[in-house]
Design a protein around this motif. Structure first.
Motif, PDB file in Angstrom:
ATOM      1  N   HIS A 507      -6.016  -5.515 -13.012  1.00 59.33           N
ATOM      2  CA  HIS A 507      -6.121  -6.584 -12.007  1.00 59.33           C
ATOM      3  C   HIS A 507      -5.889  -6.019 -10.607  1.00 59.33           C
ATOM      4  CE1 HIS A 507      -5.339 -10.379  -9.900  1.00 59.33           C
ATOM      5  NE2 HIS A 507      -5.894 -10.993 -10.917  1.00 59.33           N
ATOM      6  N   ASP A 508      -4.888  -5.139 -10.493  1.00 56.46           N
ATOM      7  CA  ASP A 508      -4.615  -4.506  -9.189  1.00 56.46           C
ATOM      8  C   ASP A 508      -5.820  -3.711  -8.708  1.00 56.46           C
ATOM      9  OD1 ASP A 508      -2.054  -5.546  -9.228  1.00 56.46           O
ATOM     10  OD2 ASP A 508      -1.127  -3.711 -10.012  1.00 56.46           O
ATOM     11  N   MET A 509      -6.462  -2.994  -9.653  1.00 54.90           N
ATOM     12  CA  MET A 509      -7.633  -2.197  -9.265  1.00 54.90           C
ATOM     13  C   MET A 509      -8.793  -3.098  -8.848  1.00 54.90           C
ATOM     14  SD  MET A 509      -9.796   0.639 -11.380  1.00 54.90           S
ATOM     15  CE  MET A 509     -10.420  -0.563 -12.540  1.00 54.90           C
ATOM     16  N   ALA A 510      -9.000  -4.195  -9.590  1.00 57.52           N
ATOM     17  CA  ALA A 510     -10.079  -5.123  -9.245  1.00 57.52           C
ATOM     18  C   ALA A 510      -9.881  -5.673  -7.834  1.00 57.52           C
ATOM     19  CB  ALA A 510     -10.137  -6.257 -10.263  1.00 57.52           C
ATOM     20  N   ARG A 511      -8.639  -6.030  -7.519  1.00 57.39           N
ATOM     21  CA  ARG A 511      -8.332  -6.537  -6.174  1.00 57.39           C
ATOM     22  C   ARG A 511      -8.615  -5.454  -5.126  1.00 57.39           C
ATOM     23  NH1 ARG A 511      -4.056  -9.934  -4.141  1.00 57.39           N
ATOM     24  NH2 ARG A 511      -3.903 -10.903  -6.193  1.00 57.39           N
ATOM     25  N   HIS A 512      -8.273  -4.224  -5.483  1.00 54.53           N
ATOM     26  CA  HIS A 512      -8.464  -3.114  -4.533  1.00 54.53           C
ATOM     27  C   HIS A 512      -9.944  -2.882  -4.245  1.00 54.53           C
ATOM     28  CE1 HIS A 512      -8.118   0.790  -2.607  1.00 54.53           C
ATOM     29  NE2 HIS A 512      -8.928   1.294  -3.523  1.00 54.53           N
ATOM     30  N   VAL A 513     -10.770  -2.823  -5.302  1.00 51.55           N
ATOM     31  CA  VAL A 513     -12.193  -2.520  -5.078  1.00 51.55           C
ATOM     32  C   VAL A 513     -12.921  -3.699  -4.455  1.00 51.55           C
ATOM     33  CG1 VAL A 513     -12.262  -0.816  -6.923  1.00 51.55           C
ATOM     34  CG2 VAL A 513     -12.874  -3.175  -7.444  1.00 51.55           C
ATOM     35  N   MET A 514     -12.402  -4.917  -4.616  1.00 48.93           N
ATOM     36  CA  MET A 514     -12.988  -6.073  -3.938  1.00 48.93           C
ATOM     37  C   MET A 514     -12.839  -5.963  -2.427  1.00 48.93           C
ATOM     38  SD  MET A 514     -14.593  -8.826  -4.782  1.00 48.93           S
ATOM     39  CE  MET A 514     -14.744 -10.311  -5.733  1.00 48.93           C
ATOM     40  N   GLY A 515     -11.731  -5.362  -1.991  1.00 51.23           N
ATOM     41  CA  GLY A 515     -11.514  -5.171  -0.564  1.00 51.23           C
ATOM     42  C   GLY A 515     -11.539  -6.467   0.221  1.00 51.23           C
ATOM     43  N   ASP A 516     -12.206  -6.459   1.367  1.00 49.62           N
ATOM     44  CA  ASP A 516     -12.234  -7.624   2.256  1.00 49.62           C
ATOM     45  C   ASP A 516     -13.211  -8.696   1.802  1.00 49.62           C
ATOM     46  OD1 ASP A 516     -10.326  -6.485   3.817  1.00 49.62           O
ATOM     47  OD2 ASP A 516     -11.685  -5.794   5.394  1.00 49.62           O
ATOM     48  N   ASP A 517     -13.923  -8.455   0.707  1.00 50.36           N
ATOM     49  CA  ASP A 517     -14.791  -9.508   0.165  1.00 50.36           C
ATOM     50  C   ASP A 517     -13.974 -10.655  -0.409  1.00 50.36           C
ATOM     51  OD1 ASP A 517     -16.943  -8.032   0.829  1.00 50.36           O
ATOM     52  OD2 ASP A 517     -17.736  -7.767  -1.191  1.00 50.36           O
ATOM     53  N   CYS A 518     -12.701 -10.399  -0.665  1.00 45.58           N
ATOM     54  CA  CYS A 518     -11.872 -11.351  -1.411  1.00 45.58           C
ATOM     55  C   CYS A 518     -10.619 -11.702  -0.628  1.00 45.58           C
ATOM     56  CB  CYS A 518     -11.519 -10.709  -2.763  1.00 45.58           C
ATOM     57  SG  CYS A 518     -10.243 -11.542  -3.681  1.00 45.58           S
ATOM     58  N   LEU A 519     -10.253 -12.975  -0.640  1.00 45.13           N
ATOM     59  CA  LEU A 519      -8.990 -13.455  -0.057  1.00 45.13           C
ATOM     60  C   LEU A 519      -8.216 -14.194  -1.142  1.00 45.13           C
ATOM     61  CD1 LEU A 519      -7.020 -14.170   2.270  1.00 45.13           C
ATOM     62  CD2 LEU A 519      -8.455 -16.178   2.717  1.00 45.13           C
ATOM     63  N   VAL A 520      -7.004 -13.735  -1.419  1.00 46.14           N
ATOM     64  CA  VAL A 520      -6.156 -14.374  -2.431  1.00 46.14           C
ATOM     65  C   VAL A 520      -4.910 -14.920  -1.737  1.00 46.14           C
ATOM     66  CG1 VAL A 520      -4.811 -14.052  -4.538  1.00 46.14           C
ATOM     67  CG2 VAL A 520      -6.993 -12.857  -4.260  1.00 46.14           C
ATOM     68  N   ILE A 521      -4.693 -16.223  -1.873  1.00 44.22           N
ATOM     69  CA  ILE A 521      -3.531 -16.876  -1.269  1.00 44.22           C
ATOM     70  C   ILE A 521      -2.532 -17.186  -2.374  1.00 44.22           C
ATOM     71  CG2 ILE A 521      -2.710 -18.872   0.036  1.00 44.22           C
ATOM     72  CD1 ILE A 521      -5.475 -19.060   1.310  1.00 44.22           C
ATOM     73  N   GLU A 522      -1.319 -16.644  -2.235  1.00 42.73           N
ATOM     74  CA  GLU A 522      -0.283 -16.822  -3.253  1.00 42.73           C
ATOM     75  C   GLU A 522       0.991 -17.351  -2.604  1.00 42.73           C
ATOM     76  OE1 GLU A 522      -1.080 -13.307  -6.414  1.00 42.73           O
ATOM     77  OE2 GLU A 522      -0.672 -12.641  -4.371  1.00 42.73           O
ATOM     78  N   PRO A 523       1.808 -18.088  -3.371  1.00 46.27           N
ATOM     79  CA  PRO A 523       3.046 -18.640  -2.811  1.00 46.27           C
ATOM     80  C   PRO A 523       3.956 -17.547  -2.258  1.00 46.27           C
ATOM     81  CG  PRO A 523       2.595 -19.600  -4.972  1.00 46.27           C
ATOM     82  CD  PRO A 523       1.625 -18.473  -4.786  1.00 46.27           C
ATOM     83  N   GLY A 524       4.485 -17.795  -1.079  1.00 49.48           N
ATOM     84  CA  GLY A 524       5.464 -16.884  -0.498  1.00 49.48           C
ATOM     85  C   GLY A 524       4.886 -15.637   0.130  1.00 49.48           C
ATOM     86  N   LYS A 525       3.534 -15.506   0.172  1.00 53.59           N
ATOM     87  CA  LYS A 525       2.929 -14.307   0.742  1.00 53.59           C
ATOM     88  C   LYS A 525       2.137 -14.653   2.000  1.00 53.59           C
ATOM     89  CE  LYS A 525       2.725 -11.638  -3.528  1.00 53.59           C
ATOM     90  NZ  LYS A 525       1.904 -10.788  -4.421  1.00 53.59           N
ATOM     91  N   GLU A 526       2.178 -13.738   2.966  1.00 54.71           N
ATOM     92  CA  GLU A 526       1.486 -13.958   4.235  1.00 54.71           C
ATOM     93  C   GLU A 526      -0.023 -14.040   4.024  1.00 54.71           C
ATOM     94  OE1 GLU A 526       1.134 -11.864   8.680  1.00 54.71           O
ATOM     95  OE2 GLU A 526       2.110 -10.808   7.008  1.00 54.71           O
TER      96      GLU A 526
END
Length: 815
Positions: A507-526
């Motif tokens: 999952h971490d790698m998928a987020r990494h290769v997505m780069g700026d194509d993806c925005l993930v908003i999670e509780p407590g994170k900027e």
């Protein structure tokens, strides 16, 4: 997806430009030369993309050029989609005067205004692309012959010749953990374990670095027969980095009750959970837990609630953190640091995968010595061994095996080796497989995904390139199976419905290769929003975007909203979503919403709309303007009362999932016109005592031509079917892709003589002959005396048949 996105985008744009349908050219009159020029520019650019990809790392000017090319490609894709959509809308307007009048007075839908708007966009993009194309000379970009170590011969879903599910569920692919499994089982199934002196529930901690197989070991323990017999109840909860006490409690309650929990207050959740656990010997597995020193109070709050169980109840937790283990598993004897596989077990695991049945080419006697050296470098890390084993299965070249053995990734620190191996496996995927995999990072860590769900999302986004006349969903299934075989997806630990998850490191790698194509908003994170983001995933559905932030989201193609611990239904500021007119995917599962606003018609590019498990009651009529919509998912919307009357005009609709929508009394007339429909899970029939009301209601005969239907189908209200002839008009025999059929007469009372009623039921059942390939058949509320249709003996593939509330039936025979 900076590493694959541009190349795939350009390839897709070239394909679409070359196949613009004749009906769409009416909107392009006078623009034929511009369209042809765009295609030429893209083809010239496509030829130098490999060189650009190699130079981008060291040349920032090339990186900037690729970003501008990506932006232009997206613009072209949007305009081409707009052209196609306008053609569909103009076809719709011809069918209904009401729509034509409305369209003429709307600048967005008037065909003359549309032609002007599209012409302006095409010329604007052409000017941009001309500049981009000319700049390739300044950047010295030239066509290259492939020289990389990546084999380009791999097919879309190449993998061993056996079922993916059997590979994953087969415990023989898990090596070297039996001794540790038996040790853990012996420790937790122990009558002397009792409780701590202060009454706390004991905790058994399995800890170690990522990729060791902590979840796998816990799964082996959890599913063992000894454990099944020892405990009264079991629950498995994925926790991850954000330790939310209320969310964990809610999940345990839902698992025990096998239904949703609407409580959101801590005190109510505590009372409910205590009542369900009191006096029972339970096992709760908390997978992938992170609790830091400053979060001890959270664990203590949960632990206090779990003290109500019987003696010998226990919590098993897995974590990468030794600190978390010390905080939760306070008894040293109940702390187990998971070790690496022995060299021999690691080799057996690698060998089982790399030399599995179906591999082609390569002298195994030459490859084995290299393979043993590769395994030695993995240092017994199971995820590394599995990932490389499944990768090397498709590699026949000795040179490539040597390349992996001598790769500089082995010089990294041990903690970084597994992520580097995962990236190596990712780099060897074909571009469209990379795209499909990376997109899955939009789901939260630990989120259960299904093959059908992912395949629909990939199709909706256009990630699956056409291949001859093959069905896109079949190609999607091949892609999914390939990703499972390569360990990008793994079976969910407690799955009952073929659910899959991604390992945290994947999952971490998928987020990494997505780069700026993806925005993930999670509780407590900027929240930091990059320009040009394409896909949004939010676990904070009530988050309010500022006008400046909305401006950065203008190109959005996907919006995913998740509950984020808000209970069964969550509230969402849906009005902001309708500003994103380029959306292809809108995922609002579980949203608290009575009806869709009329503004939904603005999302004319939308392919996928998921409102499953929501409080939706009515779908607005303007939804029929979504002429591109292919997937309308309304599963378990228990309050849904009616579908739009104009549903028949949504000709591109392929999946209408209304499973469990039992407040629907009927479907609108004209459903038979949805000739592309592949999923229609529920078909309620209704016959009013007032004949004029029946004109707007779909009758069973409308099923007759829908022969692409697949999966499950439940027909309810069969008491309203007139007899043998009308039942036959459903033409169920020709629906060869159906796997499960439910026939339900409901519990209505007939106003006909008893004997006539018996004969009527038997005639209707006889007329509902299903396909001979059917696997599951269920019959509900049948009031005939005999179940003996002539077709029963034809169901050679039937594996399950069930009868519910057939109170008058006294004989089941074969004709």
């Amino acid at each position: 997806m900076a590493d694959v996105g541009v190349a795939v985008l350009v390839k897709e744009v070239v394909r679409i430009l070359g196949s613009v349908a004749n009906q769409e050219f009416t909107l392009l009159r006078g623009l034929e030369d511009d369209i042809s020029s765009l295609k030429d520019d893209f083809e010239q650019i496509q030829a130098v993309l490999r060189d650009a990809e190699e130079k981008r790392v060291k040349n920032n000017a090339v990186e900037v050029w690729l970003k501008r090319l990506r932006s232009a490609s997206l613009e072209v894709e949007n305009v081409l989609d707009e052209i196609s959509t306008e053609a569909l809308l103009q076809s719709l307007h011809k069918k209904q005067v009401e729509f034509r009048v409305r369209a003429f007075f709307s600048s967005n839908q008037n065909k003359y205004m549309t032609r002007v708007r599209i012409a302006h966009k095409v010329k604007d993009i052409k000017s941009k692309l001309d500049v981009i194309n000319s700049e390739r000379f300044n950047l010295d970009l030239t066509p290259l012959v492939p020289t990389s170590h990546v084999d380009d011969t791999e097919d879309v879903g190449q993998m061993p010749d056996r079922e993916t599910s059997s590979v994953i569920h087969d415990t023989s692919v898990i090596m070297g953990r039996n001794e540790e499994r038996d040790m853990v089982i012996g420790d937790i199934c122990n009558k002397d374990i009792g409780k701590h002196e202060n009454g706390e529930v004991p905790v058994y901690g399995i800890w170690g670095m990522g990729g060791l197989g902590k979840t796998t070991l816990a799964q082996l323990v959890y599913n063992h027969e000894t454990v099944n017999q020892y405990f009264d109840l079991k629950c498995w909860v994925y926790v991850s980095e954000n330790f939310q006490v209320k969310e964990i409690m809610r999940k345990i309650i839902e698992l025990i009750d096998n239904c949703g929990c609407i409580d959101t207050q801590l005190e109510k959740l505590q009372v409910s959970l205590r009542n369900k656990l009191r006096g029972k010997k339970f096992l709760v597995v908390l997978d992938d837990v992170w609790v830091e020193e400053n979060e001890k109070a959270k664990w203590e709050e949960l632990s206090k609630t779990l003290t109500c169980g019987a003696e010998e109840s226990i919590v098993v937790m897995t974590t990468r953190s030794q600190t978390t283990t010390r905080i939760m598993a306070k008894v040293p004897e109940l702390q187990h640091k998971l070790g690496c596989l022995s060299e021999e077990d690691a080799w057996l695991l690698f060998k089982k995968l790399a030399f599995a049945q179906g591999r082609e080419g390569g002298d195994i006697s030459e490859l084995e010595p290299i393979g043993r050296e590769i395994v030695g470098k993995c240092k017994g890390l199971p995820l590394a061994v599995k990932t490389l084993g499944s990768l090397m299965w498709s590699k026949s070249s000795t040179n490539y095996w040597q390349y992996v053995k001598d790769n500089n990734l082995w010089e990294l620190e041990e903690i970084h080796v597994v992520p580097a191996i995962l990236k190596l496996s990712y780099d060897n995927l074909l571009p469209h497989l990379k795209r499909c995999f990376a997109y899955c990072c939009l789901f939260p860590k630990g989120y259960a995904m299904t093959k059908d769900e992912l395949t629909m999302l990939w199709v909706a986004n256009g990630f699956i390139p056409p291949k001859g006349g093959n069905n896109l969903y079949m190609l999607g299934e091949e892609i999914f199976n390939c990703l499972v075989w390569r360990s990008f997806f793994i079976v969910k630990a407690d799955s009952k419905d073929d659910e899959y998850v991604m390992h945290d490191l994947m999952h971490d790698m998928a987020r990494h290769v997505m780069g700026d194509d993806c925005l993930v908003i999670e509780p407590g994170k900027e929240v930091i929003i990059p320009n040009g983001v394409l896909h949004l995933s939010s676990s904070c559905p009530d988050y309010q975007f500022s006008p400046q932030e909305l401006g950065k989201l203008a190109s959005l193609r996907s919006v995913f909203m998740f509950q984020g611990g808000h209970g069964h239904w969550y509230k969402c500021n849906i009005s902001q979503i309708f500003n994103h007119v380029q959306l292809r995917v809108l995922y609002l599962r579980g949203v608290n919403l009575n009806t869709l606003p009329e503004l939904v018609c603005k999302l004319k590019h939308l392919r996928y709309l998921n409102l499953s498990d929501s409080s939706i009651e009515v779908l607005c009529e303007s939804i029929i303007y979504l002429q591109n919509l292919q997937m309308l998912l309304l599963k378990h919307c228990g309050r849904l009362k009616k579908l739009p009357k104009g549903l028949r005009y949504m000709r591109n609709l392929q999946h209408l999932d209304i499973t469990g929508c039992y407040c629907l009394s009927h479907l609108p007339c004209g459903i038979k016109e949805l000739s592309s429909l592949r999923t229609l899970s529920f078909f309620p029939l209704h016959k009013s005592i007032f004949p004029f009301l029946n004109k707007s209601v779909a009758k069973i005969g409308e099923l007759g031509s829908l022969n692409l239907l697949e999966g499950n189908l439940k027909i309810r209200g069969l008491e309203s079917v007139g007899g043998l002839s009308e039942a036959k008009s459903a033409n169920l025999k020709c629906k060869t892709n159906l796997s499960a059929l439910a026939l339900d007469w409901s519990k209505s009372v007939f106003s006909m003589p008893l004997q006539q009623k018996f004969i009527h039921y038997e005639e209707v059942l006889e007329g509902l002959e299903p396909t001979s390939s059917l696997k599951e058949l269920s019959i509900w509320n049948y009031m005939g005396k005999i179940i003996s249709p002539s077709w029963m003996t034809n169901l050679k593939n039937l594996v399950e048949i069930t009868f519910f509330w057939c109170l008058e039936c006294w004989e089941i025979t074969q004709s």
